[in-house]
Design an enzyme around this catalytic site. Structure first.
Site, PDB file in Angstrom:
ATOM      1  N   CYS A 114       0.819  -1.214   0.000  1.00 50.85           N
ATOM      2  CA  CYS A 114       0.000   0.000   0.000  1.00 50.85           C
ATOM      3  C   CYS A 114       0.860   1.275   0.000  1.00 50.85           C
ATOM      4  O   CYS A 114       1.452   1.597  -1.020  1.00 50.85           O
ATOM      5  CB  CYS A 114      -0.996  -0.029   1.158  1.00 50.85           C
ATOM      6  SG  CYS A 114      -2.417   1.072   0.893  1.00 50.85           S
ATOM      7  N   HIS A 223      -3.644  -5.398   0.455  1.00 48.19           N
ATOM      8  CA  HIS A 223      -3.158  -5.738   1.795  1.00 48.19           C
ATOM      9  C   HIS A 223      -3.093  -7.256   1.990  1.00 48.19           C
ATOM     10  O   HIS A 223      -3.992  -7.859   2.593  1.00 48.19           O
ATOM     11  CB  HIS A 223      -4.067  -5.107   2.857  1.00 48.19           C
ATOM     12  CG  HIS A 223      -3.874  -3.639   2.999  1.00 48.19           C
ATOM     13  ND1 HIS A 223      -3.032  -3.082   3.926  1.00 48.19           N
ATOM     14  CD2 HIS A 223      -4.399  -2.607   2.287  1.00 48.19           C
ATOM     15  CE1 HIS A 223      -3.053  -1.755   3.805  1.00 48.19           C
ATOM     16  NE2 HIS A 223      -3.873  -1.451   2.812  1.00 48.19           N
ATOM     17  N   GLU A 225      -1.255  -8.792   3.996  1.00 51.02           N
ATOM     18  CA  GLU A 225      -0.942  -9.141   5.382  1.00 51.02           C
ATOM     19  C   GLU A 225      -2.176  -9.545   6.179  1.00 51.02           C
ATOM     20  O   GLU A 225      -2.063 -10.080   7.281  1.00 51.02           O
ATOM     21  CB  GLU A 225      -0.244  -7.958   6.072  1.00 51.02           C
ATOM     22  CG  GLU A 225      -1.156  -6.863   6.600  1.00 51.02           C
ATOM     23  CD  GLU A 225      -1.722  -5.936   5.535  1.00 51.02           C
ATOM     24  OE1 GLU A 225      -2.556  -5.057   5.865  1.00 51.02           O
ATOM     25  OE2 GLU A 225      -1.318  -6.066   4.364  1.00 51.02           O
TER      26      GLU A 225
END
Length: 253
Positions: A114, A223, A225
């Site tokens: 990001c 994202h 993660e």
């Protein structure tokens, strides 16, 4: 840093924030947990104190740049000040842009998410759209903040992978993937040393790597993660980053 038989050491650059009356250096838990679980490395936090932080790079085996609520100051990529109130983090800007250039010279593995993805593009000469949502040809890439956190991070749109890219290799040629979407800015001009790894349905660059493949330099706009064990695509990216860090550790020692 921790001995020749230890896991690779990866530096995570921090955001500068004000907590009450005190300035603090912070990194979100989700980024650290994903790195530990997905890449099997030792995380070390790098405070946003500018160029002096480059002294830590020889002790690292990888560099990891997270997302953030703040946006880059537009002067770094020749952008105009839109006169709109946006969260800024000039200390992070200065620190990360310098570290990125140094890491590329060292051929150190770099992985950015990001805001980190955007910094990676700007560091090598690219530019950004400051407000994607004002462009007629772009889909809505921002999350709906009225939803629950799980809903905000749910799969939002399709992604098309470059058949000649690292991500296509990681996913064994499965060129269509699904990703979440939680950003208001994005790549306008891709930096000359980079190649597109993946694109959104509206053509926006969602991932890139070095065009000459001289080192692992992977940036993604979404994202991965978030709950990586539930998304094989996300988990595979973190695994490959860990492999790149281990290889760098071996050739460095």
């Amino acid at each position: 840093m921790f001995g020749s038989n230890s896991k690779p050491v990866v530096g995570i650059t921090c955001c500068s924030t004000l907590n009450g009356i005190h300035h603090q250096q912070v990194v979100g838990d989700k980024y650290i947990r994903a790195l530990i679980e997905g890449s099997d490395v030792i995380p070390v936090l790098i405070p946003g104190f500018g160029e002096q932080m480059a002294a830590i790079l020889p002790h690292l085996d990888g560099l990891y740049l997270t997302g953030s609520y703040s946006n880059m100051e537009p002067h770094h990529f020749g952008g105009d000040d839109l006169g709109v109130e946006m969260p800024r983090d000039p200390n992070r800007d200065t620190t990360n842009l310098y570290l990125l250039k140094q890491a590329v010279e060292l051929k150190m593995p770099v992985f950015g998410i990001c805001r980190g993805f955007q910094e990676m593009n700007v560091a090598l000469g690219g530019t950004l759209h400051q407000q994607l949502f004002t462009l007629d040809n772009m889909m809505e890439h921002r999350e709906n903040k009225s939803l629950t956190i799980d809903e905000q991070y749910s799969l939002a749109h399709e992604l098309t992978l470059n058949p000649q890219g690292v991500l296509a290799e990681i996913m064994a040629g499965e060129l269509t993937q699904q990703v979440n979407s939680l950003h208001g800015q994005g790549v306008a001009k891709l930096a000359p040393p980079l190649k597109v790894e993946a694109s959104a349905p509206d053509g926006l660059v969602e991932a890139f790597s070095l065009a000459d493949n001289s080192s692992f330099y992977l940036g993604v706009q979404w994202h991965p993660e978030w709950k990586i064990q539930q998304q094989p695509f996300y988990a595979a990216i973190f695994k490959r980053f860990g492999e790149a860090c281990r290889h760098f550790q071996e050739i460095k020692n």
